[in-house]
Design an enzyme around this catalytic site. Structure first.
Site, PDB file in Angstrom:
ATOM      1  CG  ASN A 135      40.929  30.985  44.196  1.00 23.00           C
ATOM      2  OD1 ASN A 135      41.835  30.299  43.983  1.00 23.00           O
ATOM      3  ND2 ASN A 135      40.224  29.058  43.829  1.00 23.00           N
ATOM      4  CD  GLU A 137      38.352  27.347  48.429  1.00 17.64           C
ATOM      5  OE1 GLU A 137      39.048  26.788  49.556  1.00 17.64           O
ATOM      6  OE2 GLU A 137      38.753  27.055  46.976  1.00 17.64           O
ATOM      7  CB  CYS A 146      35.833  32.918  41.591  1.00 14.00           C
ATOM      8  SG  CYS A 146      34.710  31.954  41.867  1.00 14.00           S
ATOM      9  CD  GLU A 148      37.288  33.135  37.544  1.00 17.95           C
ATOM     10  OE1 GLU A 148      37.434  33.211  38.408  1.00 17.95           O
ATOM     11  OE2 GLU A 148      37.285  32.036  36.571  1.00 17.95           O
ATOM     12  CB  CYS A 180      31.321  29.293  38.657  1.00 19.96           C
ATOM     13  SG  CYS A 180      31.868  31.132  39.289  1.00 19.96           S
ATOM     14  CB  CYS A 183      33.039  34.046  37.324  1.00 18.84           C
ATOM     15  SG  CYS A 183      33.808  34.107  39.169  1.00 18.84           S
TER      16      CYS A 183
HETATM   17  N1  THU Z   1      36.993  28.883  41.402  1.00 22.02           N
HETATM   18  C1  THU Z   1      37.602  30.131  40.661  1.00 22.02           C
HETATM   19  O1  THU Z   1      38.160  30.837  40.975  1.00 22.02           O
HETATM   20  N2  THU Z   1      37.388  30.552  39.276  1.00 22.02           N
HETATM   21  C2  THU Z   1      36.573  29.234  38.777  1.00 22.02           C
HETATM   22  O2  THU Z   1      36.175  29.927  37.511  1.00 22.02           O
HETATM   23  C3  THU Z   1      36.241  28.077  39.279  1.00 22.02           C
HETATM   24  C4  THU Z   1      35.971  28.132  40.677  1.00 22.02           C
HETATM   25  C5  THU Z   1      37.348  28.410  42.753  1.00 22.02           C
HETATM   26  C6  THU Z   1      36.666  28.879  43.638  1.00 22.02           C
HETATM   27  C7  THU Z   1      37.101  27.864  44.571  1.00 22.02           C
HETATM   28  O3  THU Z   1      37.998  28.216  45.621  1.00 22.02           O
HETATM   29  C8  THU Z   1      37.444  26.972  43.619  1.00 22.02           C
HETATM   30  O4  THU Z   1      38.016  27.328  43.269  1.00 22.02           O
HETATM   31  C9  THU Z   1      36.638  25.306  43.544  1.00 22.02           C
HETATM   32  O5  THU Z   1      34.894  25.814  43.765  1.00 22.02           O
END
Ligand code: THU
Length: 227
Positions: A135, A137, A146, A148, A180, A183
């Protein structure tokens, strides 16, 4: 060029030069839910950041993505209109015989999580090995990716769209790793018949078909134009 642009028919490709001298390709990765689409510069910058590198310049021929100014200002990257002759291209592919859990664990070192401090890693199976993602940000929360989607956009960029298998996900700080909604929608676009393998913090795994993770999802086949 592997741009996945069946809805707009706008083919888009760019290269981001990283501080290390590596060049990260990115293509446009559209989704039937249009707002989930990833522009070429978005895809390339997240790939660069997910490799522990920093973007320094962008090479892109027309058309330029929406939001290009955001990315340029955010990372103070320079724009170059001419592609380098023989750039050393980032190849995300990992061999098929890697230790899955160890690789997922190691990948979390590359997560970019200034806002959440919640690392997530992913490995997407292809017929040739695995494409990793973590992930990422950025200051604009909605433009992060994310793990994925970092893996999926890298895989589409690298030309594996028709050769994708299961998607492994690892979120060590969560009780139960679970993708999420955004994704799930992107998985429905690229791996609708595949399984997602969730590697939970307590060393257990669970497997789920994408179609079960997004029941009655918006797939709108009538909206899809021919590629
Ligand atoms: N996140 C993912 O990378 N994958 C998921 O399936 C759930 C959430 C990340 C996004 C963000 O960087 C952090 O987790 C909090 O949402």
């Amino acid at each position: 060029m592997n741009s996945y642009s069946p809805y707009s028919e706008i083919e888009e490709y760019c290269l981001i030069e990283g501080k290390t001298g590596m060049f990260y390709p990115g293509v446009r990765v559209e989704n039937i839910s249009f707002p989930l689409s990833i522009s070429a510069i978005h895809s390339a910058i997240c790939s660069c950041l997910a490799n522990g590198d920093q973007p320094v310049s962008v090479y892109q021929e027309e058309p330029l993505s929406e939001l290009t100014d955001y990315w340029k200002l955010e990372f103070e990257i320079e724009y170059r209109s001419k592609l380098p002759d023989s750039p050393s291209l980032f190849d995300p592919l990992l061999p098929a015989d890697i230790d899955l859990l160890k690789t997922l664990e190691d990948l979390t070192e590359n997560c970019v999580t200034p806002h959440s401090s919640f690392p997530v890693s992913a490995l997407l199976e292809t017929d040739n090995g695995y494409i990793p993602g973590v992930n990422v940000e950025v200051s604009a929360w909605s433009l992060g990716l994310c793990a994925e989607r970092t893996a999926i956009s890298r895989a589409i960029t690298a030309g594996y769209a028709d050769k994708l298998g299961r998607l492994h996900i690892y979120a060590p700080l969560g009780d139960f790793s679970s993708p999420c909604g955004a994704c799930r929608q992107v998985m429905a676009e690229f791996i609708p018949r595949q399984q997602v393998v969730l590697h939970h913090g307590n060393q257990t795994t669970s497997k789920h078909f994408v179609k079960d993770l997004l029941p009655n999802g918006f797939t709108g086949s009538s909206l899809r134009k021919k590629k």
